[in-house]
Design a protein around this motif. Sequence first.
Motif, mmCIF file in Angstrom:
data_model
loop_
_atom_site.group_PDB
_atom_site.id
_atom_site.type_symbol
_atom_site.label_atom_id
_atom_site.label_comp_id
_atom_site.label_asym_id
_atom_site.label_seq_id
_atom_site.Cartn_x
_atom_site.Cartn_y
_atom_site.Cartn_z
ATOM 1 N N VAL A 1 1.167 -1.038 -0.111
ATOM 2 C CA VAL A 1 0.538 -0.309 -0.213
ATOM 3 C C VAL A 1 0.638 1.303 0.105
ATOM 4 N N THR A 2 0.618 2.532 -1.122
ATOM 5 C CA THR A 2 1.257 3.463 -1.082
ATOM 6 C C THR A 2 0.721 4.662 -1.419
ATOM 7 N N LEU A 3 1.035 5.682 -0.464
ATOM 8 C CA LEU A 3 0.367 6.811 0.365
ATOM 9 C C LEU A 3 1.506 7.420 -0.262
ATOM 10 N N SER A 4 1.222 8.658 -1.142
ATOM 11 C CA SER A 4 1.300 9.706 -2.385
ATOM 12 C C SER A 4 1.150 11.030 -2.259
ATOM 13 N N THR A 5 1.878 11.837 -2.082
ATOM 14 C CA THR A 5 0.744 13.383 -2.163
ATOM 15 C C THR A 5 1.704 14.340 -3.318
ATOM 16 N N VAL A 6 0.683 14.991 -3.991
ATOM 17 C CA VAL A 6 1.162 16.337 -4.506
ATOM 18 C C VAL A 6 0.913 17.561 -4.284
ATOM 19 N N VAL A 7 2.154 18.683 -4.256
ATOM 20 C CA VAL A 7 1.297 19.913 -3.065
ATOM 21 C C VAL A 7 1.934 20.853 -4.854
ATOM 22 N N ARG A 8 0.778 22.399 -4.489
ATOM 23 C CA ARG A 8 1.258 23.107 -5.391
ATOM 24 C C ARG A 8 0.679 24.683 -5.014
ATOM 25 N N ALA A 9 2.096 25.126 -4.716
ATOM 26 C CA ALA A 9 1.251 26.895 -4.147
ATOM 27 C C ALA A 9 1.053 27.720 -4.442
ATOM 28 N N ASP A 10 -0.430 28.292 -4.755
ATOM 29 C CA ASP A 10 -0.459 28.996 -6.094
ATOM 30 C C ASP A 10 -0.521 30.687 -5.382
ATOM 31 N N SER A 11 -0.453 30.744 -3.619
ATOM 32 C CA SER A 11 0.039 32.164 -3.272
ATOM 33 C C SER A 11 0.760 32.561 -2.767
ATOM 34 N N LEU A 12 1.182 33.503 -2.379
ATOM 35 C CA LEU A 12 1.779 33.886 -1.326
ATOM 36 C C LEU A 12 1.591 33.481 0.063
ATOM 37 N N ARG A 13 0.106 33.143 0.681
ATOM 38 C CA ARG A 13 0.010 32.730 1.950
ATOM 39 C C ARG A 13 0.138 31.769 1.884
ATOM 40 N N ALA A 14 -0.077 30.662 0.445
ATOM 41 C CA ALA A 14 -0.044 29.172 0.373
ATOM 42 C C ALA A 14 1.593 28.745 1.195
ATOM 43 N N ARG A 15 2.219 29.327 -0.354
ATOM 44 C CA ARG A 15 3.610 29.451 -0.275
ATOM 45 C C ARG A 15 3.958 29.343 1.527
ATOM 46 N N LEU A 16 3.608 30.696 2.052
ATOM 47 C CA LEU A 16 4.248 30.669 2.924
ATOM 48 C C LEU A 16 3.915 29.467 4.955
ATOM 49 N N TYR A 17 2.614 29.168 3.980
ATOM 50 C CA TYR A 17 1.547 27.901 5.316
ATOM 51 C C TYR A 17 2.722 26.488 4.591
ATOM 52 N N TRP A 18 3.242 26.622 3.933
ATOM 53 C CA TRP A 18 4.136 24.938 3.069
ATOM 54 C C TRP A 18 5.353 25.224 3.963
ATOM 55 N N ALA A 19 6.051 26.803 4.030
ATOM 56 C CA ALA A 19 7.313 26.812 3.713
ATOM 57 C C ALA A 19 7.404 25.988 5.423
ATOM 58 N N VAL A 20 6.258 26.116 6.095
ATOM 59 C CA VAL A 20 6.204 25.576 7.257
ATOM 60 C C VAL A 20 5.769 24.352 7.675
ATOM 61 N N VAL A 21 4.897 24.142 6.824
ATOM 62 C CA VAL A 21 4.039 22.722 6.894
ATOM 63 C C VAL A 21 4.770 21.635 6.244
ATOM 64 N N LYS A 22 5.220 21.582 5.454
ATOM 65 C CA LYS A 22 6.450 20.568 4.579
ATOM 66 C C LYS A 22 7.433 20.216 5.559
ATOM 67 N N ARG A 23 8.052 20.943 6.852
ATOM 68 C CA ARG A 23 8.883 19.994 7.508
ATOM 69 C C ARG A 23 9.138 19.036 8.481
ATOM 70 N N VAL A 24 6.797 19.310 8.332
ATOM 71 C CA VAL A 24 6.362 17.923 9.946
ATOM 72 C C VAL A 24 5.804 17.160 8.561
ATOM 73 N N HIS A 25 5.120 17.261 7.521
ATOM 74 C CA HIS A 25 4.229 16.560 6.822
ATOM 75 C C HIS A 25 5.176 15.325 6.308
ATOM 76 N N PRO A 26 6.486 14.914 5.908
ATOM 77 C CA PRO A 26 7.199 13.607 5.970
ATOM 78 C C PRO A 26 6.229 12.387 7.008
ATOM 79 N N PHE A 27 6.698 13.347 8.281
ATOM 80 C CA PHE A 27 6.630 12.591 9.799
ATOM 81 C C PHE A 27 5.731 12.944 9.717
ATOM 82 N N MET A 28 4.392 13.459 9.309
ATOM 83 C CA MET A 28 2.839 12.803 9.895
ATOM 84 C C MET A 28 2.469 12.181 8.516
ATOM 85 N N ALA A 29 3.032 11.562 7.840
ATOM 86 C CA ALA A 29 2.186 10.813 6.551
ATOM 87 C C ALA A 29 2.459 9.610 6.769
#
Length: 310
Positions: free
Chosen positions: A244-272
């Motif tokens: 079983v494989t869990l895959s994720t793709v993400v695109r940040a289309d706005s400044l707000r999204a890029r700022l949010y993802w800059a923080v979240v991507k640090r914990v995303h691998p652990f959470m996934a």
Amino acid sequence: MTAVRNVHERVIEAPAAAVGALLDRLSAADDPIFPTPAWPRMRLDGPLAVGADGGHGRIRYHVTAYEPGRRVRFDTPPDGGLDGYHELTVAPLGAERCRVRHVLECEVRGLLRLQWACVIRHIHDTMVEEIFDNIERAAAGGVARPVRWSPWVRLLHRLGWARPRAIAIPAAAQLVRTSLDRPDYEDAYRMELLPGMPRDPAAWTPILRDAFPVLAQAGGELLLDVNTAGLTARASILVDEHDVTLSTVVRADSLRARLYWAVVKRVHPFMARAMLRRTHRALALAAPSAGERNRAATGRASATGSPDAP
């Protein structure tokens, strides 16, 4: 060096020939008695026969004696720190009863002495009793008093459960691979499917705690819309024959999204990894036992009149 002798036995209300036939299927794809998926499956590099090598989890051994329907012995390599053997036998007690016996004798050296006392013995005792439970389920129609895990065994099981491994998004995950143009981030984590675990990707949606919309399903893959905080994101659950494989793709289309993802991507691998592992273990523990699966398969074969019925 510490000498260990550990013996389990149980009287089964079934003919020795019926129980011996179950013993002969150890390590097969339809193994009816080894307690998987709750525990790692037994694997051998060939059919059950003298000379076959394998093990379960981190425990390694090879077959040194095999009398079909009666006895199988596995010797452990001395370089593993646990030098000895374990043996499973079936002995008749009349026409309709038999005794199943498991004997472990070994010499434990070094730090393994502490591991045996604190960890291995507790897991070993539980697994052997589960093998006996499965024999009763398969040969006698049910088990009156199935083994109960102690709180310590539950903790050891949780701590020792397998962990996802990082991979590239598999080629078979076409839905997620084509879901976004020019993603800013992608990852995938995989775990082995054990016998008895669900093969329907919809059964694995608890990986993602929130009820995300399902966008598509095809070829064993489920694609979910996991947009959040301005991110355009997709998650895929792919179930194939082995994994079983869990895959994720993400695109940040706005400044707000890029700022949010800059923080979240640090914990995303652990959470996934944690979410996949948690769900993998939960589904393994909820799956029918090997003995129950054997009874169900036998019932289907009887209903169709064919031993090879699917």
